[in-house]
Design an enzyme around this catalytic site. Structure first.
Site, PDB file in Angstrom:
ATOM      1  N   PRO A   2     -17.173 -47.742  -5.958  1.00  0.00           N
ATOM      2  CA  PRO A   2     -17.915 -48.974  -5.670  1.00  0.00           C
ATOM      3  C   PRO A   2     -17.204 -49.819  -4.608  1.00  0.00           C
ATOM      4  O   PRO A   2     -16.004 -50.013  -4.670  1.00  0.00           O
ATOM      5  CB  PRO A   2     -17.929 -49.715  -7.009  1.00  0.00           C
ATOM      6  CG  PRO A   2     -17.542 -48.710  -8.039  1.00  0.00           C
ATOM      7  CD  PRO A   2     -16.703 -47.700  -7.339  1.00  0.00           C
ATOM      8  N   GLU A   3     -17.963 -50.254  -3.617  1.00  0.00           N
ATOM      9  CA  GLU A   3     -17.435 -51.149  -2.590  1.00  0.00           C
ATOM     10  C   GLU A   3     -18.099 -52.517  -2.777  1.00  0.00           C
ATOM     11  O   GLU A   3     -18.804 -52.727  -3.749  1.00  0.00           O
ATOM     12  CB  GLU A   3     -17.714 -50.564  -1.197  1.00  0.00           C
ATOM     13  CG  GLU A   3     -17.098 -49.171  -1.016  1.00  0.00           C
ATOM     14  CD  GLU A   3     -17.333 -48.583   0.380  1.00  0.00           C
ATOM     15  OE1 GLU A   3     -17.467 -49.340   1.348  1.00  0.00           O
ATOM     16  OE2 GLU A   3     -17.388 -47.341   0.477  1.00  0.00           O
ATOM     17  N   LYS A  60     -13.280 -56.738  -3.876  1.00  0.00           N
ATOM     18  CA  LYS A  60     -14.012 -55.680  -4.575  1.00  0.00           C
ATOM     19  C   LYS A  60     -13.951 -55.857  -6.087  1.00  0.00           C
ATOM     20  O   LYS A  60     -14.185 -54.916  -6.829  1.00  0.00           O
ATOM     21  CB  LYS A  60     -13.393 -54.319  -4.222  1.00  0.00           C
ATOM     22  CG  LYS A  60     -14.041 -53.667  -3.023  1.00  0.00           C
ATOM     23  CD  LYS A  60     -13.853 -52.162  -3.024  1.00  0.00           C
ATOM     24  CE  LYS A  60     -12.557 -51.720  -2.421  1.00  0.00           C
ATOM     25  NZ  LYS A  60     -12.486 -50.275  -2.170  1.00  0.00           N
ATOM     26  N   ARG A 260      -9.612 -39.130   3.721  1.00  0.00           N
ATOM     27  CA  ARG A 260     -11.032 -39.420   3.500  1.00  0.00           C
ATOM     28  C   ARG A 260     -11.854 -38.907   4.674  1.00  0.00           C
ATOM     29  O   ARG A 260     -11.388 -38.906   5.812  1.00  0.00           O
ATOM     30  CB  ARG A 260     -11.267 -40.942   3.354  1.00  0.00           C
ATOM     31  CG  ARG A 260     -10.393 -41.630   2.309  1.00  0.00           C
ATOM     32  CD  ARG A 260     -10.751 -41.245   0.882  1.00  0.00           C
ATOM     33  NE  ARG A 260     -12.138 -41.514   0.543  1.00  0.00           N
ATOM     34  CZ  ARG A 260     -12.579 -42.680   0.083  1.00  0.00           C
ATOM     35  NH1 ARG A 260     -11.750 -43.695  -0.048  1.00  0.00           N
ATOM     36  NH2 ARG A 260     -13.851 -42.834  -0.231  1.00  0.00           N
TER      37      ARG A 260
END
Ligand code: ZN
Length: 270
Positions: A2-3, A60, A260
């Protein structure tokens, strides 16, 4: 993972459905997540009779509070909130808030990278730039950690000490929209490109919040719905596809940066 838009979506949904409710019980179903729970403090904050104040977001993290104190909840890799069927406990339900009106709210987190951290001042949670504020971004983009840095602009955008809330998805999407390659060094990004990024990022994140976030793997909204912003991803996970820019014949490429994946159009993004 989740961002900012996903966390903000939870904050808005919880505010709508649970703010103002009076607690009757608070249950922890295990000793720890990423860190041990501070059980006595959490039990004091969510004690019987206390009222859940409006949830909000810092970077966040989601803030849950009552008149007794504040807790920053990090969703980690896979944390989320769902309505609880307490006393029946769902799979991976680690925390339950039970309210006087009979409703209950569960924190579920299969991978348990999340945490619940009581705090007093917001500066304990994040002092990073707020990516929903254009001025805040302009300010951070003009400091040496961007202008003089030899690291890639994508890594810097995702650095939670610099900007609070941008992760892999929104970093690659913002860079595509700004026409800047994720591989470019910060020091090589021009002033007008930083200006463009500071306009694009808040606009894109607001769109993502309005869509309820991006569902790319496990993320689901409060009632199990998917987010909608993944439909508007222009490069994320699109390796080998034609560039979404109508006038461009480029093919989206993928590379690994700091562990990433990054995606970009080599024609539109220099
Ligand atoms: Zn292109």
């Amino acid at each position: 993972m989740p961002e900012l838009p996903e966390v903000e979506s939870f904050a808005l949904a919880l505010k709508r459905e649970y703010a103002g409710k009076r607690l009757s019980e608070f249950r922890l179903h295990r000793k720890d997540l990423r860190f041990p729970f501070d059980k006595p403090v959490l039990e004091r904050i969510f004690s019987r009779g206390s009222v859940l104040l409006e949830p909000y977001r810092i970077a966040k993290q989601l803030v849950l509070s009552t008149e007794n104190g504040m807790v920053a909840v990090s969703l980690g890799m896979s944390g989320s909130f769902i309505p609880s069927s307490f006393p029946k406990i769902a799979l991976h339900e680690h925390v339950t808030l039970i309210f006087e009106d009979g409703s209950a709210l569960a924190y579920v987190d299969p991978r348990r990278f999340g945490f619940w951290k009581p705090f007093v001042a917001a500066s304990e949670i994040s002092t990073a730039a707020d990516p929903l504020q254009e001025e805040s971004l302009l300010e951070i983009f003009s400091c040496k950690k961007f202008t003089d840095s030899e690291r890639s602009v994508k890594d810097a955008l995702m650095d939670q000490n610099l900007i609070g809330g941008i992760g892999n998805i929104y970093a690659v999407e913002a860079l595509f929209r700004a026409g800047v390659s994720p591989l470019r060094k910060c020091s090589r990004v021009k002033h007008n490109e930083y200006r463009k990024l500071s306009e694009i990022i808040p606009r894109m994140l607001t769109q993502a919040i309005d869509a309820g976030g991006s569902t790319v793997s496990t993320y689901r909204r409060l009632h199990g719905e998917s987010g909608g912003f993944q439909e508007l991803h222009l490069v994320y996970d699109r390796e080998g596809e034609r560039c979404s820019n109508q006038r461009c014949k480029g093919i989206i490429r993928r590379a690994t940066q700091t562990g990433r994946s990054s995606w970009w159009c080599p024609r539109c993004q220099k």
